[in-house]
Design an enzyme around this catalytic site. Sequence first.
Site, short mmCIF file in Angstrom:
data_model
loop_
_atom_site.label_atom_id
_atom_site.label_comp_id
_atom_site.label_asym_id
_atom_site.label_seq_id
_atom_site.Cartn_x
_atom_site.Cartn_y
_atom_site.Cartn_z
N SER B 31 0.83 -1.20 0.00
CA SER B 31 0.00 0.00 0.00
C SER B 31 0.87 1.26 0.00
CB SER B 31 -0.88 -0.01 1.25
OG SER B 31 -1.68 1.15 1.27
N LYS B 55 -3.43 1.99 -2.36
CA LYS B 55 -3.26 3.13 -1.46
C LYS B 55 -4.37 3.07 -0.42
CE LYS B 55 -1.44 7.46 -1.04
NZ LYS B 55 -0.90 7.16 0.29
N ASN B 79 8.70 9.08 4.85
CA ASN B 79 7.58 9.77 4.21
C ASN B 79 6.56 10.20 5.23
OD1 ASN B 79 4.72 8.43 3.93
ND2 ASN B 79 6.18 6.72 3.94
N ILE B 81 3.21 11.43 3.85
CA ILE B 81 2.32 11.84 2.77
C ILE B 81 1.00 12.34 3.35
CG2 ILE B 81 1.09 11.05 0.69
CD1 ILE B 81 4.24 11.10 0.51
N CYS B 148 -2.82 4.67 12.34
CA CYS B 148 -3.25 6.07 12.34
C CYS B 148 -3.35 6.61 13.75
CB CYS B 148 -4.62 6.19 11.69
SG CYS B 148 -4.59 5.63 10.02
N GLY B 267 8.91 -5.15 4.27
CA GLY B 267 9.93 -4.28 4.86
C GLY B 267 11.24 -4.40 4.12
N GLY B 268 11.48 -3.50 3.18
CA GLY B 268 12.78 -3.41 2.54
C GLY B 268 13.12 -4.51 1.56
N GLY B 289 7.61 -2.91 -1.47
CA GLY B 289 7.14 -1.55 -1.23
C GLY B 289 7.99 -0.50 -1.89
#
Lengths: 271, 337
Positions: B31, B55, B79, B81, B148, B267-268, B289
């Site tokens: 995402s 997203k 980030n 965003i 969140c 992750g990476g 990602g």
Amino acid sequence: MSASAFTATLIERIELGPHVFVLRLGGCEALAGTQPGQFVMMRGDWGRDPLLPRAFSLLAVLPGGEVTVLIKAAGRGTALCERAAPGARFSVLGPLGRAFPAPSADRHDLLVAGGVGLAPILMQADAAALAGHAARCEIVYGARTVADLVLRDACEARTRTHYSTDDGSLGTPGRVTEPLAARLRAIAATGAPPPTLLVCGPNPMMAAVRTLAREHGAPCWVSLEGEMACGYGVCLGCAVAAAPGAPGAAERPYRYVCKDGPVFPAEHVEW
Amino acid sequence: MVSPDGAAPAAVDLGVSYAGMSLKNPILTASGTFGYGQELEGLLDVASLGGLCTKGISPARRSGNPSPRICETASGMINSIGLENVGVDGFLDAKLPYLAGLTRAGSSVWVNFFGTDFDGYVECARRLAEGVAARGGGVSALEMNISCPNVHAGGLEFGTDPAVARKLVRACKDTLDAAGSPLRLLVKLTPNITDVVALARAVADGGADGITLINTLSAMAIDARKRRPRIATIFGGLSGPAIKPVALRMVYQVHRARVPIPICGIGGITSGEDAAEFLLAGASCVQVGTQSFAEPGAAARVLAELTAFCRETRVARVADLIGALDTGDTRPPACIT
């Protein structure tokens, strides 16, 4: 035209000034139709660090699938570009973004460049010369000092060029807005309509040019830089605020340098 | 896991099952790094992937944070965003038709979602489930982002309190069940916690069908010359190869704790061998990602490399890699210094 991802090979690196150089790359047939102001994302064989590709406006599209890119070494990625040897491979994605308005016989254009912001400006001058509109455009080109005013011969071969340097070593002393203001006044004195300004350079310089454009009622287009990870519209990193009066600003308060730009009408965005 | 005669397998079986879904291969995209899929058309064969995650969608569209929103860091990026997205209605009208086509082509489409408060999460899950059903399907799972900030809890992430996370997952699961939705409910966990196993157990108790591990690590970067933070919101989420060791550790911890739902590792990941590492640590599938930013075709390349890795190491079924890490008699120490 849509973007392609491909591998390019460095043919040569041409030193132009202090940490300013041109990369001439082969294998770039996919960039043949690139318009002035469009850009590529580029990354060498850098392992996992630095991770992200760098955005560069093209300087020129040459025959035989070659292109040139004008770079000033400023950070890690551009420093690695400066050390790249012929034969080095680069992953390239492009062409990306929106171009400057195409040269037109109906306009008089002042092409305003600051430092290595010259790249799309020179490409635009090239396009104007090719289209037979060289007499309808002039370059106004500023930098800190004469050594930073690279590719002057190329500018002058295409059209009339006015210079400024902060230290007065060539052209009008001071910022690029000095010779630009002089040209705007001179054009106004002839009774001609205001010219169109197409601008690429550091953000404060472009803001100063926008102010001048307002004073003279001149349409103004700017090519912005933005922090971007992808260049193709998914990272959403390169947001710039839409100006309150820009079309659709209420619904879309941000614009993206990579997709909506990098060339914007100066009155549509805040930077 | 080695084919019986020790020979390289002629063909590698790439299929895996995950949270009740059959994936044609274990490579998905994460995402926020792959738009809504359509942006990548022409840059790679999207339908060749095991799936993609969109997203993050919120009930209403969001415009995101001011700039600068991103900065590069060592082997990674930060980030902030601001969860910009088209909102549920925008998603259903403009994005779902393309994604439904991917589903028909055999890829698994996951819709990441979130709310800005408890009810917002539940509303988002309900409207997505109902909207997708009303349009004839085209989505396999909802992936819930519980990273969140919960404004009613002083801005702490929902996902940092296992009790809150359990309750939130349960409420969304009940909503999907009440709507008769076939959508799986996956939960993407934050790594910004002390005990990931407790959080994983909590969301499993809440009814999640799978766990995505990990979201970005809370981080910051400073421009010393300007004496300014390098992103506008000061803090952001760190992603990229820099976080892979943390992600592997968390995937392994949750796997070893026998939390009763499967794991999607993230992750990476930049290579097929990276993907294999996550599978060995206990992930059933993985998401690529940040690497998609650097290289739009990254996920397809990772898939090709994973296939080659299986061939080279004589693995006939990629599913045989899942949880196959050999630690011998070694156990992680009680105290890591």
